[in-house]
Design a protein around this motif. Structure first.
Motif, PDB file in Angstrom:
ATOM      1  N   UNK A  20       0.855  -1.184   0.000  1.00 28.03           N
ATOM      2  CA  UNK A  20       0.000   0.000   0.000  1.00 28.03           C
ATOM      3  C   UNK A  20       0.891   1.234   0.000  1.00 28.03           C
ATOM      4  N   UNK A  21       0.870   1.977  -1.080  1.00 25.51           N
ATOM      5  CA  UNK A  21       1.662   3.204  -1.149  1.00 25.51           C
ATOM      6  C   UNK A  21       0.768   4.404  -0.877  1.00 25.51           C
ATOM      7  N   UNK A  22       1.302   5.387  -0.192  1.00 25.34           N
ATOM      8  CA  UNK A  22       0.531   6.605   0.033  1.00 25.34           C
ATOM      9  C   UNK A  22       1.482   7.792   0.037  1.00 25.34           C
ATOM     10  N   UNK A  23       0.920   8.958  -0.254  1.00 22.91           N
ATOM     11  CA  UNK A  23       1.745  10.161  -0.364  1.00 22.91           C
ATOM     12  C   UNK A  23       1.708  10.950   0.930  1.00 22.91           C
ATOM     13  N   UNK A  24       2.792  11.631   1.206  1.00 31.94           N
ATOM     14  CA  UNK A  24       2.881  12.488   2.382  1.00 31.94           C
ATOM     15  C   UNK A  24       2.287  13.862   2.048  1.00 31.94           C
ATOM     16  N   UNK A  25       1.050  13.839   1.556  1.00 30.33           N
ATOM     17  CA  UNK A  25       0.375  15.052   1.096  1.00 30.33           C
ATOM     18  C   UNK A  25      -1.041  15.049   1.670  1.00 30.33           C
ATOM     19  N   UNK A  26      -1.240  15.646   2.822  1.00 32.82           N
ATOM     20  CA  UNK A  26      -2.553  15.634   3.445  1.00 32.82           C
ATOM     21  C   UNK A  26      -2.886  14.248   3.989  1.00 32.82           C
ATOM     22  N   UNK A  27      -4.076  14.142   4.597  1.00 32.02           N
ATOM     23  CA  UNK A  27      -4.496  12.875   5.181  1.00 32.02           C
ATOM     24  C   UNK A  27      -5.384  12.052   4.253  1.00 32.02           C
ATOM     25  N   UNK A  28      -5.929  12.675   3.213  1.00 29.14           N
ATOM     26  CA  UNK A  28      -6.924  12.006   2.379  1.00 29.14           C
ATOM     27  C   UNK A  28      -6.466  10.671   1.830  1.00 29.14           C
ATOM     28  N   UNK A  29      -5.280  10.657   1.238  1.00 29.88           N
ATOM     29  CA  UNK A  29      -4.787   9.432   0.597  1.00 29.88           C
ATOM     30  C   UNK A  29      -4.482   8.356   1.633  1.00 29.88           C
ATOM     31  N   UNK A  30      -4.014   8.787   2.795  1.00 32.83           N
ATOM     32  CA  UNK A  30      -3.729   7.829   3.870  1.00 32.83           C
ATOM     33  C   UNK A  30      -5.024   7.251   4.428  1.00 32.83           C
ATOM     34  N   UNK A  31      -6.056   8.084   4.571  1.00 35.54           N
ATOM     35  CA  UNK A  31      -7.341   7.597   5.076  1.00 35.54           C
ATOM     36  C   UNK A  31      -7.934   6.553   4.135  1.00 35.54           C
ATOM     37  N   UNK A  32      -7.820   6.800   2.828  1.00 36.71           N
ATOM     38  CA  UNK A  32      -8.346   5.848   1.851  1.00 36.71           C
ATOM     39  C   UNK A  32      -7.524   4.559   1.875  1.00 36.71           C
ATOM     40  N   UNK A  61      -1.004  -0.994  -4.394  1.00 37.50           N
ATOM     41  CA  UNK A  61      -2.199  -0.154  -4.335  1.00 37.50           C
ATOM     42  C   UNK A  61      -1.745   1.297  -4.198  1.00 37.50           C
ATOM     43  N   UNK A  62      -2.117   2.122  -5.153  1.00 42.30           N
ATOM     44  CA  UNK A  62      -1.710   3.536  -5.137  1.00 42.30           C
ATOM     45  C   UNK A  62      -2.938   4.425  -4.970  1.00 42.30           C
ATOM     46  N   UNK A  63      -2.907   5.276  -3.942  1.00 39.96           N
ATOM     47  CA  UNK A  63      -4.010   6.202  -3.706  1.00 39.96           C
ATOM     48  C   UNK A  63      -3.591   7.654  -3.959  1.00 39.96           C
ATOM     49  N   UNK A  64      -2.428   7.818  -4.586  1.00 43.61           N
ATOM     50  CA  UNK A  64      -2.029   9.155  -5.033  1.00 43.61           C
ATOM     51  C   UNK A  64      -1.401   9.023  -6.417  1.00 43.61           C
TER      52      UNK A  64
END
Length: 451
Positions: A17-29, A118-121
């Protein structure tokens, strides 16, 4: 889907699971999608490090002039130019992520044959797509790239070449991305519409007693405390707004108890200091993003909230959850930041989860004139999950108290999703998006044939 009998539970399969250090939105998803796997699968979380993008995200979120410029860059021909240059930068800097992925795969205890990322950003998605073939050759693996679009916004950056699957929240976004692909002579991608992946923790039903107490929060004549949660965005947007809002709210009513969750950073210190000693406020601040996300869900398990105040970010999709659910407070939306948040409001209006533009205008006019609402608009309120607030925090407080007096929230508190079949146009607003996500991933991998 039974994870125990799934390809996803194969010890030779690694899920990243990859996520960006840009806000919480992508991490929450990302967190929501990962919940169904629980402890059965071989998976890890990998954060992308892009301080330039993170800084850009923050300054465009809080600086009015830069925000206007950024929103201009998200539309029309300017978007095409921005997309081209941004993708070029991502491609040139993809080597760092490639090295990270190699290290992660090598460090696994058992030999890995399949890697599902899995990419959410979109930034990470483009970089992974860029290096996937090299990774497959060098690591002797089969790599699958699954992209989850985190807003109902067909922005061109979400058109990720070589992604195996791109999940979007609606036909609107699917058609928008496909139209862009054709215009740009890109190959047709496998874009699928799925209900938005809302955390399964938040979709759990409240007990009968807790739901009754929640409904009392919407009753003007009740003495039940009204619990309101305010999660501050990762970019720390709107802190001055909330300080003024809270002061005005407490002066107007003693029924409200406010819970605030945010990240502890140099940007949020003044906000924390301003509110930490105020009565009726519970403030939780953490240094790590993941702890903020965990605390957000844990506080929902502990308290029953009547309201949540949030930007119409990915949080807007909690409108898919019934008010009788753990994570189903009435949503009160502050000013949108960025095209994607205006698009999310369009999603809610299209599905009648917030008032139409005409109904919103009628409500605001009636509020400003202090008129009694007619039964027609109150009947519509049964199908609303959220309302938009004013840019003026004092006026927003008055609107909330007026809606409480008029019985608007009492109607909204009885919201129920109708029985929705897969063939229905309302498939987009089902609350089981996480389950559907993994069903589609499982089916794709089982039927995959290399071309």
């Amino acid at each position: 889907m039974e994870i125990n009998n799934s390809i996803l539970n194969d010890k030779k399969t690694l899920i990243i699971f990859t996520y960006a250090n840009v806000g919480f939105g992508h991490l929450r998803v990302t967190d929501a999608i990962s919940q169904e796997l629980k402890n059965n699968s071989n998976y890890i979380f990998l954060r992308g490090e892009d301080k330039v993008v993170s800084f850009f995200h923050r300054i465009t979120s809080i600086h009015p002039a830069l925000r206007i410029m950024f929103e201009w860059l998200q539309n029309g021909k300017a978007e095409d130019v921005l997309t081209f240059f941004y993708k070029t930068i991502l491609f040139l800097t993809s080597g760092k992520l490639e090295k990270k992925l190699k290290i992660v795969i090598k460090q696994t205890k058992k030999p890995i044959k399949k890697v599902i990322i899995i990419a959410t950003h979109f930034s990470l998605a483009h970089q992974i797509a860029r290096v996937r073939k090299a990774l497959e050759r060098e690591m002797d693996i089969q790599l699958f790239l699954i992209v989850q679009v985190t807003d109902d916004s067909p922005q061109h950056m979400w058109f990720v070449k070589d992604a195996d699957l791109i999940f979007v929240p609606s036909e609107y976004t699917k058609k928008g991305l496909e139209s862009y692909g054709k215009k740009d002579n890109q190959k047709l991608l496998n874009i699928k519409v799925l209900p938005y992946p809302v955390s399964e923790t938040l979709t759990k039903s409240l007990t009968t007693d807790k739901y009754k107490k929640k409904l009392f929060q919407y009753d003007l004549n009740s003495e039940e405390s009204i619990r309101m949660i305010i999660p501050i965005s990762g970019a720390a947007v709107g802190m001055k707004y909330f300080i003024n809002f809270i002061d005005s709210l407490f002066k107007s009513s003693q029924r409200f108890k406010i819970h605030i969750i945010l990240k502890r950073t140099p940007y949020t210190q003044f906000f924390i200091k301003s509110l930490k000693n105020k009565k009726q406020i519970t403030l939780k601040a953490y240094k790590q993003d993941t702890k903020v996300i965990d605390a957000y869900e844990n506080i929902y398990k502990k308290f029953t909230f009547g309201f949540e105040i949030t930007k119409p970010s990915e949080q807007a999709f909690k409108a898919l959850v019934d008010t009788s659910s753990l994570g189903g407070p009435i949503l009160l939306f502050t000013k949108p930041v960025g095209r994607q948040e205006y698009d999310n409001l369009r999603f809610l209006r299209r599905n009648k989860l917030i008032p139409s533009k005409n109904d919103q205008k009628y409500l605001q006019d009636a509020f400003l004139k202090d008129l009694k609402l007619d039964s027609k608009i109150l009947n519509k309120a049964k199908y609303w999950r959220g309302l938009r607030l004013f840019e003026d925090p004092n006026k927003s407080v008055k609107l909330i108290l007026w809606c409480l007096k008029q019985g608007v929230f009492k109607q909204m508190g009885n919201f129920r999703q109708d029985s929705i079949s897969k063939n229905s146009l309302k498939f987009e607003i089902r609350p089981d998006g996480v389950h559907k996500f993994w069903e589609e991933v499982e089916a794709y991998i089982r039927n995959y044939k290399k071309t």
